[in-house]
Motif scaffolding. Structure first.
Motif, PDB file in Angstrom:
ATOM      1  N   ARG A 199      30.293  27.941   3.143  1.00  0.00           N
ATOM      2  CA  ARG A 199      31.414  28.667   2.520  1.00  0.00           C
ATOM      3  C   ARG A 199      32.516  27.693   2.128  1.00  0.00           C
ATOM      4  NH1 ARG A 199      33.739  32.084   6.674  1.00  0.00           N
ATOM      5  NH2 ARG A 199      32.973  30.471   8.087  1.00  0.00           N
ATOM      6  N   TYR A 200      32.841  26.749   3.021  1.00  0.00           N
ATOM      7  CA  TYR A 200      33.887  25.772   2.728  1.00  0.00           C
ATOM      8  C   TYR A 200      33.464  24.849   1.589  1.00  0.00           C
ATOM      9  CZ  TYR A 200      36.611  26.933   6.930  1.00  0.00           C
ATOM     10  OH  TYR A 200      37.376  27.565   7.861  1.00  0.00           O
ATOM     11  N   VAL A 201      32.207  24.432   1.620  1.00  0.00           N
ATOM     12  CA  VAL A 201      31.706  23.545   0.562  1.00  0.00           C
ATOM     13  C   VAL A 201      31.739  24.260  -0.790  1.00  0.00           C
ATOM     14  CG1 VAL A 201      29.730  22.218  -0.252  1.00  0.00           C
ATOM     15  CG2 VAL A 201      30.261  22.281   2.185  1.00  0.00           C
ATOM     16  N   ALA A 202      31.324  25.543  -0.804  1.00  0.00           N
ATOM     17  CA  ALA A 202      31.353  26.322  -2.048  1.00  0.00           C
ATOM     18  C   ALA A 202      32.781  26.511  -2.540  1.00  0.00           C
ATOM     19  CB  ALA A 202      30.677  27.673  -1.839  1.00  0.00           C
ATOM     20  N   ALA A 203      33.700  26.778  -1.607  1.00  0.00           N
ATOM     21  CA  ALA A 203      35.103  26.945  -1.989  1.00  0.00           C
ATOM     22  C   ALA A 203      35.663  25.650  -2.561  1.00  0.00           C
ATOM     23  CB  ALA A 203      35.916  27.396  -0.779  1.00  0.00           C
ATOM     24  N   GLY A 204      35.327  24.513  -1.946  1.00  0.00           N
ATOM     25  CA  GLY A 204      35.779  23.229  -2.483  1.00  0.00           C
ATOM     26  C   GLY A 204      35.204  22.950  -3.861  1.00  0.00           C
ATOM     27  N   ALA A 205      33.934  23.329  -4.070  1.00  0.00           N
ATOM     28  CA  ALA A 205      33.307  23.132  -5.383  1.00  0.00           C
ATOM     29  C   ALA A 205      33.985  23.979  -6.449  1.00  0.00           C
ATOM     30  CB  ALA A 205      31.820  23.473  -5.306  1.00  0.00           C
ATOM     31  N   VAL A 206      34.348  25.201  -6.108  1.00  0.00           N
ATOM     32  CA  VAL A 206      35.041  26.074  -7.068  1.00  0.00           C
ATOM     33  C   VAL A 206      36.393  25.475  -7.437  1.00  0.00           C
ATOM     34  CG1 VAL A 206      36.128  28.332  -7.384  1.00  0.00           C
ATOM     35  CG2 VAL A 206      33.858  28.178  -6.348  1.00  0.00           C
ATOM     36  N   LEU A 207      37.104  24.942  -6.453  1.00  0.00           N
ATOM     37  CA  LEU A 207      38.405  24.330  -6.721  1.00  0.00           C
ATOM     38  C   LEU A 207      38.280  23.129  -7.656  1.00  0.00           C
ATOM     39  CD1 LEU A 207      40.060  24.464  -3.176  1.00  0.00           C
ATOM     40  CD2 LEU A 207      40.616  25.866  -5.162  1.00  0.00           C
ATOM     41  N   THR A 208      37.177  22.390  -7.561  1.00  0.00           N
ATOM     42  CA  THR A 208      36.999  21.227  -8.438  1.00  0.00           C
ATOM     43  C   THR A 208      36.599  21.638  -9.856  1.00  0.00           C
ATOM     44  OG1 THR A 208      34.662  20.938  -7.832  1.00  0.00           O
ATOM     45  CG2 THR A 208      36.301  19.803  -6.485  1.00  0.00           C
ATOM     46  N   ILE A 209      36.010  22.808 -10.009  1.00  0.00           N
ATOM     47  CA  ILE A 209      35.574  23.270 -11.329  1.00  0.00           C
ATOM     48  C   ILE A 209      36.747  23.807 -12.143  1.00  0.00           C
ATOM     49  CG2 ILE A 209      34.196  25.049 -12.513  1.00  0.00           C
ATOM     50  CD1 ILE A 209      32.139  24.757 -10.301  1.00  0.00           C
ATOM     51  N   ILE A 210      37.729  24.387 -11.468  1.00  0.00           N
ATOM     52  CA  ILE A 210      38.842  25.055 -12.154  1.00  0.00           C
ATOM     53  C   ILE A 210      39.546  24.138 -13.155  1.00  0.00           C
ATOM     54  CG2 ILE A 210      41.124  26.088 -11.809  1.00  0.00           C
ATOM     55  CD1 ILE A 210      40.035  27.370  -9.261  1.00  0.00           C
ATOM     56  N   PRO A 211      39.926  22.886 -12.808  1.00  0.00           N
ATOM     57  CA  PRO A 211      40.602  22.036 -13.797  1.00  0.00           C
ATOM     58  C   PRO A 211      39.779  21.784 -15.049  1.00  0.00           C
ATOM     59  CG  PRO A 211      40.865  21.139 -11.596  1.00  0.00           C
ATOM     60  CD  PRO A 211      39.864  22.234 -11.484  1.00  0.00           C
ATOM     61  N   VAL A 212      38.468  21.622 -14.915  1.00  0.00           N
ATOM     62  CA  VAL A 212      37.606  21.385 -16.075  1.00  0.00           C
ATOM     63  C   VAL A 212      37.642  22.586 -17.016  1.00  0.00           C
ATOM     64  CG1 VAL A 212      35.256  20.915 -16.841  1.00  0.00           C
ATOM     65  CG2 VAL A 212      36.108  19.862 -14.753  1.00  0.00           C
ATOM     66  N   VAL A 213      37.559  23.785 -16.449  1.00  0.00           N
ATOM     67  CA  VAL A 213      37.592  25.006 -17.257  1.00  0.00           C
ATOM     68  C   VAL A 213      38.928  25.138 -17.971  1.00  0.00           C
ATOM     69  CG1 VAL A 213      37.476  27.521 -17.174  1.00  0.00           C
ATOM     70  CG2 VAL A 213      35.924  26.167 -15.759  1.00  0.00           C
ATOM     71  N   LEU A 214      40.022  24.866 -17.263  1.00  0.00           N
ATOM     72  CA  LEU A 214      41.350  24.996 -17.858  1.00  0.00           C
ATOM     73  C   LEU A 214      41.559  23.998 -18.993  1.00  0.00           C
ATOM     74  CD1 LEU A 214      43.572  25.537 -14.672  1.00  0.00           C
ATOM     75  CD2 LEU A 214      42.774  27.254 -16.309  1.00  0.00           C
ATOM     76  N   VAL A 215      41.135  22.756 -18.785  1.00  0.00           N
ATOM     77  CA  VAL A 215      41.289  21.733 -19.834  1.00  0.00           C
ATOM     78  C   VAL A 215      40.481  22.111 -21.068  1.00  0.00           C
ATOM     79  CG1 VAL A 215      40.733  19.345 -20.446  1.00  0.00           C
ATOM     80  CG2 VAL A 215      41.881  19.848 -18.289  1.00  0.00           C
ATOM     81  N   PHE A 216      39.246  22.575 -20.860  1.00  0.00           N
ATOM     82  CA  PHE A 216      38.410  22.937 -22.003  1.00  0.00           C
ATOM     83  C   PHE A 216      39.000  24.131 -22.753  1.00  0.00           C
ATOM     84  CE2 PHE A 216      34.924  25.139 -24.101  1.00  0.00           C
ATOM     85  CZ  PHE A 216      34.349  24.102 -24.806  1.00  0.00           C
ATOM     86  N   LEU A 217      39.484  25.141 -22.039  1.00  0.00           N
ATOM     87  CA  LEU A 217      40.074  26.312 -22.691  1.00  0.00           C
ATOM     88  C   LEU A 217      41.326  25.924 -23.471  1.00  0.00           C
ATOM     89  CD1 LEU A 217      39.714  29.058 -19.926  1.00  0.00           C
ATOM     90  CD2 LEU A 217      38.366  28.820 -22.023  1.00  0.00           C
ATOM     91  N   PHE A 218      42.102  24.995 -22.923  1.00  0.00           N
ATOM     92  CA  PHE A 218      43.343  24.581 -23.570  1.00  0.00           C
ATOM     93  C   PHE A 218      43.083  23.786 -24.844  1.00  0.00           C
ATOM     94  CE2 PHE A 218      46.809  21.434 -24.027  1.00  0.00           C
ATOM     95  CZ  PHE A 218      47.861  22.316 -24.246  1.00  0.00           C
ATOM     96  N   MET A 219      41.985  23.006 -24.876  1.00  0.00           N
ATOM     97  CA  MET A 219      41.733  22.097 -25.997  1.00  0.00           C
ATOM     98  C   MET A 219      40.519  22.485 -26.831  1.00  0.00           C
ATOM     99  SD  MET A 219      42.530  18.432 -24.133  1.00  0.00           S
ATOM    100  CE  MET A 219      42.735  17.581 -25.704  1.00  0.00           C
ATOM    101  N   GLN A 220      40.004  23.703 -26.633  1.00  0.00           N
ATOM    102  CA  GLN A 220      38.770  24.061 -27.318  1.00  0.00           C
ATOM    103  C   GLN A 220      38.933  24.169 -28.832  1.00  0.00           C
ATOM    104  OE1 GLN A 220      37.278  27.969 -26.417  1.00  0.00           O
ATOM    105  NE2 GLN A 220      39.313  28.847 -26.170  1.00  0.00           N
ATOM    106  N   LYS A 221      40.160  24.436 -29.312  1.00  0.00           N
ATOM    107  CA  LYS A 221      40.351  24.556 -30.757  1.00  0.00           C
ATOM    108  C   LYS A 221      40.111  23.230 -31.475  1.00  0.00           C
ATOM    109  CE  LYS A 221      45.381  23.899 -30.500  1.00  0.00           C
ATOM    110  NZ  LYS A 221      46.699  24.513 -30.854  1.00  0.00           N
ATOM    111  N   TYR A 222      40.246  22.111 -30.736  1.00  0.00           N
ATOM    112  CA  TYR A 222      39.988  20.808 -31.332  1.00  0.00           C
ATOM    113  C   TYR A 222      38.539  20.374 -31.181  1.00  0.00           C
ATOM    114  CZ  TYR A 222      45.092  20.369 -31.055  1.00  0.00           C
ATOM    115  OH  TYR A 222      46.424  20.565 -31.181  1.00  0.00           O
TER     116      TYR A 222
END
Length: 268
Positions: free
Chosen positions: A234-257
């Motif tokens: 559970r802790y490992v999965a939670a840590g993995a989710v936390l590491t994925i969030i920045p990638v998703v946010l950056v891609f959503l923010f810059m996807q128009k380019y």
């Protein structure tokens, strides 16, 4: 009927691609009693958000995060800067051996990263950069794909724009900084996304270079968590989710380019 079949196949592929991430999110929100329940449950009966605080507090997660952010900032900045300058030179300057150097760039794209790990590590050791964040960043400050992408982007700019600027007395550094670089900002944004994803998700090279826990990145830290909490997925999965969030946010923010920059200069 053909359209229904086509969309059905697309939905099937999307589901297969997204399901592991959904299951990861589900695991990160499960209690201990539901983690190995049979049959498995996708939606937990009770959402346990304490898994995230547990993952954060059980290891120096904040330190790992800061290290990853520093590596990403310097990696993206250096990669975009060096690739832009090299791409500009290969696209616009005429010098002896230009095509040969471009072939070397293309050839470097065909060499897997794993093959050069050992010689790179020897170089890092001789430069006294082992177990440092600089040792993670500097060896991969630029790569062949980045230079190729920027070269193609600069090739797509009409020659007349460059000639008009030079006739008006524009110097080469100013030509690159004030005219050419702004016209390739979509490609730079695309390159920044690729560089961010590559630096943020890199595991093998930081694992080889970094030895001290205080220098670990998030990816290496997650591997350390897996060894520390061998039964607490559970802790490992939670840590993995936390590491994925920045990638998703950056891609959503810059996807128009992204699409515009990715295909800039194709066919040149």
């Amino acid at each position: 009927m053909r359209k229904v079949l086509k969309y059905g196949i697309l939905v099937l592929f999307v589901t297969a691609a997204v399901f592991p991430f959904i299951w990861l999110l589900s695991t990160s929100l499960k209690g201990a009693e539901e983690l190995f329940a049979f049959p498995p449950k996708l939606i937990p009966n009770k959402l346990v958000f304490e898994n995230y605080s547990g993952a954060w507090n059980s290891v120096p997660f904040g330190t790992y995060l800061v290290n990853s952010v520093l590596i990403v900032i310097f990696s993206v900045t250096l990669n975009v800067l060096i690739a832009s300058l090299a791409g500009f030179a290969l696209a616009r300057f005429k010098f002896k051996g230009r095509e040969f150097f471009f072939l070397i760039v293309l050839a470097s794209m065909m060499v897997p990263k794993e093959i050069i790990i050992i010689p790179l590590y020897i170089i890092v050791l001789k430069m006294s950069l082992a177990d440092t964040l600089a040792g993670v960043v500097i060896p991969f400050a630029a790569d062949g794909f980045s230079i190729f992408l920027m070269r193609q982007s600069f090739m797509s700019i009409p020659k007349e724009i460059e000639e008009a600027a030079l006739v008006d007395g524009c110097s080469l550094p100013r030509l690159w900084w004030s005219i050419m670089a702004p016209m390739t900002k979509a490609s730079m944004a695309t390159l920044a996304i690729f560089s961010f994803i590559g630096a943020w998700g890199d595991f093998l090279w930081p694992l080889v270079v970094l030895k001290s826990p205080e220098n670990y990145t998030l990816q290496v830290g997650l591997n350390y968590m897996l060894g520390t909490f061998i039964n607490n997925y559970r802790y490992v999965a939670a840590g993995a989710v936390l590491t994925i969030i920045p990638v998703v946010l950056v891609f959503l923010f810059m996807q128009k380019y992204f699409e515009k920059g990715l295909f800039a200069g194709i066919g040149k």
